[in-house]
Each structure stands twice: as C-alpha cells, then as structure tokens.
Design an enzyme around this catalytic site. Structure first.
Site, mmCIF file in Angstrom:
data_model
loop_
_atom_site.group_PDB
_atom_site.id
_atom_site.type_symbol
_atom_site.label_atom_id
_atom_site.label_comp_id
_atom_site.label_asym_id
_atom_site.label_seq_id
_atom_site.Cartn_x
_atom_site.Cartn_y
_atom_site.Cartn_z
ATOM 1 N N HIS A 1 7.180 0.165 13.649
ATOM 2 C CA HIS A 1 5.744 -0.035 13.162
ATOM 3 C C HIS A 1 4.941 -0.169 14.573
ATOM 4 O O HIS A 1 3.495 -1.018 14.172
ATOM 5 C CB HIS A 1 5.226 -0.706 11.959
ATOM 6 C CG HIS A 1 6.140 -0.423 10.584
ATOM 7 N ND1 HIS A 1 6.272 0.943 9.650
ATOM 8 C CD2 HIS A 1 7.099 -0.635 10.144
ATOM 9 C CE1 HIS A 1 7.084 0.639 8.798
ATOM 10 N NE2 HIS A 1 7.533 -0.228 9.406
ATOM 11 N N GLU B 1 1.101 -0.861 -0.026
ATOM 12 C CA GLU B 1 0.308 -0.110 -0.152
ATOM 13 C C GLU B 1 0.784 1.067 0.177
ATOM 14 O O GLU B 1 1.917 1.093 1.029
ATOM 15 C CB GLU B 1 -1.098 -0.240 1.212
ATOM 16 C CG GLU B 1 -0.140 0.868 2.283
ATOM 17 C CD GLU B 1 -1.007 0.391 3.742
ATOM 18 O OE1 GLU B 1 -2.524 0.120 3.686
ATOM 19 O OE2 GLU B 1 -1.114 0.047 5.011
ATOM 20 N N ASN C 1 -8.836 -3.978 14.266
ATOM 21 C CA ASN C 1 -8.733 -4.659 15.225
ATOM 22 C C ASN C 1 -9.749 -4.872 15.908
ATOM 23 O O ASN C 1 -10.664 -4.251 16.248
ATOM 24 C CB ASN C 1 -7.523 -4.069 15.844
ATOM 25 C CG ASN C 1 -6.250 -3.768 15.436
ATOM 26 O OD1 ASN C 1 -5.748 -4.704 14.747
ATOM 27 N ND2 ASN C 1 -5.883 -2.870 15.333
ATOM 28 N N ARG D 1 -10.749 -6.946 18.339
ATOM 29 C CA ARG D 1 -10.100 -6.882 20.248
ATOM 30 C C ARG D 1 -9.616 -5.942 20.832
ATOM 31 O O ARG D 1 -9.622 -4.693 19.997
ATOM 32 C CB ARG D 1 -8.304 -7.687 19.478
ATOM 33 C CG ARG D 1 -7.525 -7.019 19.399
ATOM 34 C CD ARG D 1 -6.034 -7.873 18.790
ATOM 35 N NE ARG D 1 -5.001 -7.403 18.365
ATOM 36 C CZ ARG D 1 -4.789 -6.609 18.633
ATOM 37 N NH1 ARG D 1 -5.036 -5.545 19.835
ATOM 38 N NH2 ARG D 1 -3.554 -5.860 17.648
ATOM 39 N N GLU E 1 -7.118 -0.607 8.874
ATOM 40 C CA GLU E 1 -7.091 -2.335 9.498
ATOM 41 C C GLU E 1 -8.624 -1.794 10.622
ATOM 42 O O GLU E 1 -7.966 -0.771 11.599
ATOM 43 C CB GLU E 1 -6.428 -2.582 10.160
ATOM 44 C CG GLU E 1 -5.384 -2.443 10.404
ATOM 45 C CD GLU E 1 -4.378 -2.497 11.003
ATOM 46 O OE1 GLU E 1 -4.553 -4.204 11.513
ATOM 47 O OE2 GLU E 1 -3.119 -2.599 10.683
#
Length: 615
Positions: free
Chosen positions: A220, A185, A274, A276, A272
C-alpha cells in the site's frame, strides 16, 4: 519575508527543500539525530542542530526540541517536509506560538483531515463498522485512521481473518503514529490510485494542478507515479478536480496538499486528503513548470496565487529507489552505498551520497528518479533507460524491478491498477543474471596475475571462480596463455581490473567492474565471490528461522515459549525494520525447540530467532 528556514525532517525531502531555499536566497537549518550527524541533508544545509535521543527515528518526533532548535539557530520559519510531524496539528501550533512561520496549512485544517474517518464524514461518506462486516462485504481493507505510508493496513478476504487483521493493524498504527484507531472500508481489487495536487493561498484562490496515477504500489505504498494520470475520461477528470477543490475549501486549506481517490468502473471514490507535500510532487512540478516548495513558501509569506493557474505540458514519471529485496517479501536492506550515479537527462531527488551507510532506523527509500518528456511513451522509456544505466553499488535495491515494471505491457499500455504486483511480482523478480557477468568478474580479478609464470607450456585445467547471484551459484572458467587471458566461447578483447571487453558471436560487449570485498558489481549485476571451500560452521539446524533483515523484535505471539506446538504459517515473531513490520511465521507444523528472540532485541540479518522442529 522569510530569511532562515528550518526543515523538520531528514534525508531526501530535506535536501530537496534546501535546494529551493538556496534558489530563493533563504538560509537553511538542518536537524539530525546522532545516527544522521554526517548525513547528506546535514552537509548541504547552512547550519545543523543535533536532536538528543536514544532512538534515532523518535528524535524527529520531538516537536519541543525542534522548536528550540529553530529558535537557537535563528530560523524564522519551519517546513515539516512529509512524514514525521508534517500532519501534526499540535506541532504546527507550537511553531506558530513560538513566533515562527509555519510552512503548511492551518492547524485546524490538519485536524479536520488528520483522521481518515473524520475526513470521510466531512465528504459525506462513512466507513464500515468492523462489527457489521459480513462475507458479502469482502474483500475489505483495515486501515489506520491516522498516518500513512501503508502502515496499519491489512487486506481481508476471509471473514475469519478480520479479528487478527484488526489486532495487527491497531498494534502497528499505535507504534507508528501513537494512535491505534483503525477503520474498515471496501477494498476495490482492480482500482487505480489517482490523486489531485491542490495549492491554495490565503486569499481564496485554489489551484487543482492536474492528476497523478500512483497505482503501482507495494504494501500500500507507492512505487511508480506519473502525471497526468493516463486514460481518464474528461468528465471523470473534471469530477476529480471538483471533489478535490470541494475538500480543499471545506477546511479553508492553505498551501500544498493532495486529495486521493480510488478510481474503479469509471467512478471516483474519495480516500483521504494529505495535508502536506507528497513524495511524488516532482511529476506535477515537471508537467506544470512550477516549484511547489517555492509556492508553499510564498503562500506562507502571504502572497496571492495568480487567478489563472499554469497549463500542463508533457508527461512525467517517477520511480522510488528502495534499499529492499522485492523477491524476499520486500525485505529492507542495509550496508554501505559505495557508489550511486544517475545518467544525465533525469531529475534525482536523494538524501544519499557515495559512502553513506544505509541503516535500519528510517524508511528504506534511497532516492526518486524523475523523467519528463513531451509524451508518456517517451517519458517511460527515458526513465527505464536511465534506471538501467544507474550505478548502484551497495545493498540490494528494487532497481531491476522498476525497470521491468516500466517495460511491462500493462504499464506501457496504461492498463495497470493497484493489483499490479499481486499479479506480476513473481515474474518481475525472476532472476535474470547476465550470463557473462561471472566471467567478466573472474577476468577482472585475474588481471595481471599471468605476468610472472601464470601460463604453462603444457595444457592444463582452467582456473575456476565461483559466484553467487540472485540466490544461484555460477562458475567462471578461464586460462592464462602466452598472449593473455582466454575463455571458451568468447574472445577476450580486453581484461583490466575495472573494464572487461568480450566479443560474443562477433559483437563486443563492455563490462564495468567494481569490487568491494567479496561483493562484485558487473554493470547492473551484483555478484558475491564464493570461497573455494564452504565454511561448514555456517550451517543452521533444519527449521531455523533467521532474521531476514536487521531490525528490532517488537512482538512475539501470545504465549509463545519453548516447547509450544505451532502450525505452518502461524505468525510467531514480529520484526520492525525501516518503519515496516515483518511477520516471521512457522515454516511447518511442529514444536518450538528454541526461542532466542525477545521483545526489544536488536538483531542483524541472519540472526537466529527461533527453531521449529517439524513433526
């Protein structure tokens, strides 16, 4: 109603979940590998169950053993924490199939967002095709489709480096997540990493609990996080909330989750979701006055969220304390954590305690320290001050880096982005030892030695002790006199084994001393006492490549054998430690004259891996 809950995790997050369970009156069950038998999370739980296995970290990936442990311990619910199996849909199904309550989203929601490529497609986006990347697309980010925590990521700025980056990312992703799929990306150099905390129930209510800024990252992986994200225009904030709610409803989500974005040029780019709880959830809890773990449990029990979500107040900042050396490529550190105390006034989430051993099997995070205040300026100042006064005796940590980062103008003025450490790491890790720390250490060590004849009637040379701090050698000189210890340029007000007080230019300074073998901690400075005469056998041949940390050799360069010709900077050996891969490269053009390293070999810090003889 849930009565007994097993946490399918370890360390800090297990302890944090157990704390909420205790408040709710829920009994707790810990699981542990052999390496974790005496770990803090096993000590604070009501019950602990051993998971058999030769590789400690892999035992926490055995969903079948964890379900058996829950049933054997009489648990009726499982909380996955984060990492390990927290985003594993098959594990969620296995928990439910066993008749246990799963404290998390439905398996279908996990699957929908598990692959970052599928998540982007769900949001109407598409990643780049690696084969179609051109120089005009650079820089790009190669990224693992599964998992997180910065593993399987490579930034590519030169098209010639793309094939190698894809190969490395696939290998690391396969090792870390059992899935070698990667994608490409665009990489936004000066973007901010901003995320939205969501909480959804089974009755159709979705809360968007504010924004968090997580821009300060290494490899990251986040280092400092805060809520709310400072300086976002109201319209952009509302757009982030709308996109986060859209993603949440698109997969019929339940429980706590996080939708992540990169913000650049006033625009939000979806990264994204997540599925959780996030490591940085405490800053949201502080600002909104909620316990997200308690809310997860209530949602799993079928309770409805109030239609109106709580309102935010104030500001919170979190720093992650790692056992690592930022000045040496963030190399993980191991050893005994002799002492770890944090001042009052901040929140501490940790899975470590005094005397614990920091090993090589898990992520090097020791703890999270969280400060809350009415304003951002006050919260940042409170956190920096608390970290500065924290006692950390043991392995090298990133504490000094955190303090300097929090006080850096770019951060205090909220001008930071994800390139912060790329720009400032060298300056932030410049050695800045306290010039009086070696003298304080020497005086503490000399305490009491003058009582029987240590002083002389005639002038003589001073006593000299040598210390190493941050890679530099320092000498401390002092004298024994009739009236006590003396040193040039200062007045020794008090010299005891644990406290030294020096008067410097009319100002008294206090130094707290703690010694563990040759390691001496003086306030926030860590010193190593050096022998009077260096050991000549400690020398290594020129071109020796030594292991920068304890770990396991996981890869050698293809065709690498003794006698091979290598180029400066060429990757030769890959070492895995604390869930991260570290490349060992050739220091110069030359010939590989020795290669003790072998795949699968476990090594200690300083172990000889290879020797490159320069041309």
């Amino acid at each position: 109603m849930i009565s007994t809950l097993l946490v399918a995790n370890r360390g800090e997050i297990a302890c944090r979940i157990f704390r909420t369970c205790a408040d709710l009156g829920i009994r707790t069950v810990a699981i542990h590998s052999d390496a974790d038998e005496g770990a803090l999370h096993t000590r604070v739980a009501d019950t602990a169950v051993r998971l058999p296995g030769a590789v400690p970290a892999e035992t926490y990936l055995r969903g079948d053993l964890i379900v058996k442990a829950a049933l054997a311990a009489g648990a009726d619910a499982v909380h996955p924490g984060y990492g390990f199996l927290s985003e594993n849909a098959d594990f969620a199904r296995a928990v439910r199939d066993a008749g246990l309550v799963w404290i998390g989203p439905p398996p279908e929601a996990i699957e929908a967002m598990a692959s970052k490529t599928r998540a982007k497609e769900l949001m109407g986006l598409a990643p780049l095709d690696a084969e179609d990347v051109t120089a005009a697309d650079l820089p790009v980010l190669v990224k693992a489709a599964a998992g997180g925590g910065g593993r399987g990521m490579r930034v590519v700025r030169d098209l010639a480096e793309l094939p190698g980056a894809l190969e490395d990312a696939r290998a690391e992703a396969a090792s870390a997540f059992g899935d070698g799929e990667v994608f490409v990306e665009p990489y936004l150099e000066n973007g901010r990493h901003v995320e939205v905390q969501v909480l959804a129930d089974t009755h159709g209510t979705v809360w968007t609990l504010g924004t968090r800024d997580c821009s300060l990252q290494r490899r990251h992986q986040k280092v400092i996080e805060e809520a709310p994200a400072p300086g976002l225009p109201p319209a952009l904030t509302e757009q982030l909330y709308a996109l986060a709610e859209r993603a949440t409803r698109a997969v019929s989500y339940e429980g706590a989750g996080t939708v992540e974005f990169l913000v650049a040029d006033g625009r939000a780019h979806f990264l994204e979701m997540n599925t959780r709880l996030q490591v940085e959830h405490p800053v949201t809890e502080a600002v909104f006055g909620v316990d997200l773990v308690a809310e997860q449990i209530r949602v799993a029990e079928g309770h409805a969220l109030p239609a109106e979500q709580p309102a935010p107040r104030g500001h919170a900042v979190e720093a992650r304390l790692y056992a690592e050396d930022p000045a040496r490529g963030w190399a993980p550190q191991t050893g005994t954590l002799h002492r770890f105390t944090v001042p009052d006034g901040v929140r501490l989430d940790t899975g470590c305690a005094d005397g614990d051993t920091i090993g090589v099997h898990y992520d090097p995070m020791l703890a999270k320290v969280i400060a809350y205040a009415p304003t951002r300026t006050e919260a940042v100042r409170r956190l920096a001050g608390a970290l500065e006064r924290t006692a950390l005796h043991g392995p090298v940590t990133n504490r000094d880096l955190l303090v300097r980062s929090l006080r850096h103008p770019e951060f205090t003025e909220a001008r930071m982005d994800t390139g912060f450490y790329d720009r400032h790491l060298t300056a932030l890790t410049e050695p800045a030892p306290d010039p009086y720390a070696p003298l304080a250490a020497a005086l503490a060590d000399a305490h009491g030695r003058s009582r029987f004849g240590g002083w002389r009637n005639v002038p003589s040379g001073p006593q000299v002790k040598r210390y190493e701090a941050a890679g530099e050698e320092h000498e401390a000189a002092y004298r024994h006199t009739r009236t006590g210890l003396r040193a040039d340029g200062v007045r020794v007000v008090h010299a005891g084994p644990h406290l030294v007080v020096l008067e410097v230019d009319g100002v008294q300074r206090k130094f707290e001393i703690a010694r563990y073998g040759d390691r001496v901690h003086v306030n926030a400075s860590a010193l190593t006492a050096l022998p009077r005469f260096p050991d000549p056998t400690a020398e290594h041949a020129p071109g020796s490549l030594l292991a920068p940390m304890p770990g396991t050799v996981v890869r050698l360069a293809e065709g690498l054998t003794e006698g091979a010709e290598v180029k400066a900077g060429q990757p030769l050996i890959w070492l895995e430690a604390m869930k991260m891969e570290h490349r060992i490269t050739a220091p110069t053009d030359g010939t590989l004259t020795a290669l003790p390293a072998a795949v699968g070999r476990q090594v200690e810090m300083g172990t000889l891996l290879a020797v490159v003889e320069s041309k």
